[in-house]
Structure formats: structure tokens, C-alpha cells
Design a protein around this motif. Structure first.
Motif, mmCIF file in Angstrom:
data_model
loop_
_atom_site.group_PDB
_atom_site.id
_atom_site.type_symbol
_atom_site.label_atom_id
_atom_site.label_comp_id
_atom_site.label_asym_id
_atom_site.label_seq_id
_atom_site.Cartn_x
_atom_site.Cartn_y
_atom_site.Cartn_z
ATOM 1 N N PHE A 83 0.844 -1.181 0.000
ATOM 2 C CA PHE A 83 0.000 0.000 0.000
ATOM 3 C C PHE A 83 0.888 1.243 0.000
ATOM 4 N N ASN A 84 1.128 1.795 -1.192
ATOM 5 C CA ASN A 84 1.755 3.108 -1.261
ATOM 6 C C ASN A 84 0.731 4.200 -0.959
ATOM 7 N N TYR A 85 -0.525 3.792 -0.920
ATOM 8 C CA TYR A 85 -1.635 4.685 -0.588
ATOM 9 C C TYR A 85 -2.718 3.831 0.046
ATOM 10 N N THR A 86 -3.300 4.321 1.138
ATOM 11 C CA THR A 86 -4.395 3.610 1.790
ATOM 12 C C THR A 86 -5.709 4.258 1.385
ATOM 13 N N PRO A 87 -6.543 3.562 0.623
ATOM 14 C CA PRO A 87 -7.793 4.164 0.141
ATOM 15 C C PRO A 87 -8.744 4.488 1.296
ATOM 16 N N TRP B 245 1.744 -6.713 -5.960
ATOM 17 C CA TRP B 245 0.621 -5.805 -6.204
ATOM 18 C C TRP B 245 0.924 -4.509 -5.447
ATOM 19 N N THR B 246 0.820 -3.358 -6.111
ATOM 20 C CA THR B 246 1.112 -2.079 -5.463
ATOM 21 C C THR B 246 -0.055 -1.122 -5.656
ATOM 22 N N VAL B 247 -0.672 -0.716 -4.548
ATOM 23 C CA VAL B 247 -1.739 0.279 -4.586
ATOM 24 C C VAL B 247 -1.090 1.662 -4.644
ATOM 25 N N LEU B 248 -1.414 2.426 -5.694
ATOM 26 C CA LEU B 248 -0.750 3.698 -5.979
ATOM 27 C C LEU B 248 -1.619 4.891 -5.559
ATOM 28 N N PRO B 249 -1.029 6.079 -5.461
ATOM 29 C CA PRO B 249 -1.807 7.280 -5.126
ATOM 30 C C PRO B 249 -2.955 7.495 -6.105
ATOM 31 N N LEU C 52 -13.470 7.905 -6.512
ATOM 32 C CA LEU C 52 -12.026 8.133 -6.554
ATOM 33 C C LEU C 52 -11.376 6.988 -7.321
ATOM 34 N N ILE C 53 -10.458 7.313 -8.210
ATOM 35 C CA ILE C 53 -9.760 6.309 -9.010
ATOM 36 C C ILE C 53 -8.473 5.918 -8.298
ATOM 37 N N VAL C 54 -8.304 4.619 -8.031
ATOM 38 C CA VAL C 54 -7.112 4.138 -7.337
ATOM 39 C C VAL C 54 -6.399 3.110 -8.226
ATOM 40 N N PRO C 55 -5.238 3.448 -8.794
ATOM 41 C CA PRO C 55 -4.507 2.488 -9.640
ATOM 42 C C PRO C 55 -3.838 1.392 -8.810
ATOM 43 N N ILE C 56 -3.747 0.208 -9.405
ATOM 44 C CA ILE C 56 -3.005 -0.911 -8.820
ATOM 45 C C ILE C 56 -2.067 -1.463 -9.889
#
Length: 227
Positions: free
Chosen positions: A45-49, A193-197, A165-169
């Protein structure tokens, strides 16, 4: 097969709320099975939704094995997938879960049906019933290099739920692990798997959102040879 039976019983007794945890543990068990091949997976998680806003997760697509970690690690967001209609039948547990979760099962030969299915899922997103996971490449990239993202599906979802909100992975390694169908599986593969900003879609078209998501994901997907 055991999870298929368990899902049927859970759904019959308690509906979707009872069936979902069974499906979550199905996906967890699939990931645990990968350990038998000596392969590893990591979900970063580079970003936590947030949990107080509709979410559309946008990912590149390398393999059928892309799905289980998204379903498990993002389970608190109730992710529901946009999938090809063929997967809605014929695969124990997986097909059943797609149907009962309310996934958008898209017939790629029938644009009217595809629009209707994605619109229906977009309405559920608007109502707060789930988040949505979409693979804008349309088909998986077998060599690990992402294909151009299409914005049509995103545009439909955003028309229904413009405040999403759009969250790229970014997904790497699954194409190497599972290059064809369900088998063969290549041992000792590293999958990430990387959750991006996020991307704020206000004022953007579906194509513009797809392009921004593509750029973010492309920047985090190395070549298979470097994994």
C-alpha cells in the motif's frame, strides 16, 4: 469444489453477506496454494484508500491470478469486478462468486449488453454497496508489458458515480507465473501488487482518467526479465 459448496450453503442461509466471507477465504486459500510452487506474493500500500468514498480500482491485467490478492487484501472495500461473461460459467467457486457478488459480466461482442452491465455496477457503486475493480486493457498482457488502457468502461462508471475516486493498482509477475490459461504455473516467481496514489476524476473524461492511470501503472511495472 469445497469452497463452491460452502458458498452455496452460505448464500442460501444468509444471502450475499454470508457468502462474501467464504469467497474471501477462497481467495486467501488460492494464494496460500502458490507457496507450494515456491512462488511468493506481496501486496503493498503506497496509498491507503478511504472508506468513506466510492472507489474504482484500476489495474493492469497479466493473469487470472491477478484477482485473488485484490479480493483478499481489499476485502474491507467489497471489491466487485468487471469481467468477461465467459467467466460467469464453468469454473467452480469462481463463477459462482462472480454471479452472486453482482460482478459486471461483459459480452465483448455485444456493446449494448456491456454498457448495461457496467452501468448496473456503477449504480451499485453510487449506492455504496461495493467498490469496483476494472482492467482497462480488456485482455491480459501475457508478456507482462501493459497494453493501452481503454476509457469506455471508466466513462460509464463515472457517469453513474462521478464522485468516485480512481485508485490504480500495478501488478507484476503474475504473467510470468501463469502465462497460459490456468496451467502451467512457473515455480519460484515473485509477484507484487502495489496500490498507488489516487486520481481525482473531476473534470476529466474517461479516456483522460485511463491515460493517467496507465501512466502511473506503467511507471511501476518493470519488464518480466527484471522481476
Amino acid at each position: 469444489m469445497l469452497f463452491h459448496i460452502a458458498q452455496v450453503f452460505a448464500f442460501g442461509l444468509g444471502g450475499p453477506k454470508a457468502q462474501k466471507p467464504v469467497a474471501d477465504w477462497l481467495n486467501r486459500s488460492i494464494m496460500q496454494g502458490w507457496l507450494l510452487t515456491g512462488s511468493t506474493h506481496r501486496f503493498r500500500f503506497n496509498y491507503t484508500p478511504p472508506t468513506d468514498r466510492p472507489l474504482i480500482f484500476v489495474a493492469n491485467h497479466q493473469s487470472m491470478f491477478d484477482i485473488s490478492p485484490i479480493a483478499w487484501y481489499l476485502r474491507q472495500y467489497t471489491p466487485v469486478f468487471v469481467s468477461k461473461i465467459e467467466l460467469g460459467r464453468g469454473t467452480p467457486s469462481v463463477s459462482y462468486n462472480l454471479r452472486k457478488s453482482g460482478a459486471a459480466l461483459v459480452d465483448r461482442t455485444d456493446p449494448r449488453q456491456a454498457i448495461s452491465e457496467i452501468s448496473r455496477l456503477g449504480q451499485r457503486l453510487k449506492e455504496g454497496a461495493c467498490s469496483v475493480v476494472i482492467f482497462p486493457e480488456g485482455t491480459r498482457s501475457r508478456d507482462g508489458q501493459p497494453k493501452p488502457f481503454a476509457g469506455a468502461g471508466l466513462a460509464i462508471l463515472l457517469r453513474k458515480c462521478p464522485n468516485a475516486l480512481i485508485v490504480p493498482i500495478a501488478i507484476t509477475g503474475t504473467g510470468k507465473f501463469n502465462p497460459e490459461g490456468l496451467f502451467p504455473l512457473r515455480p519460484f516467481t515473485r509477484m507484487i501488487w502495489t496500490v498507488l496514489p489516487p486520481i481525482e476524476p473531476a473534470g476529466l473524461t474517461g479516456e483522460q482518467v485511463a491515460r493517467q492511470a496507465q501512466e502511473a501503472i506503467f511507471g511501476n511495472v518493470p519488464t518480466e526479465q527484471s522481476i
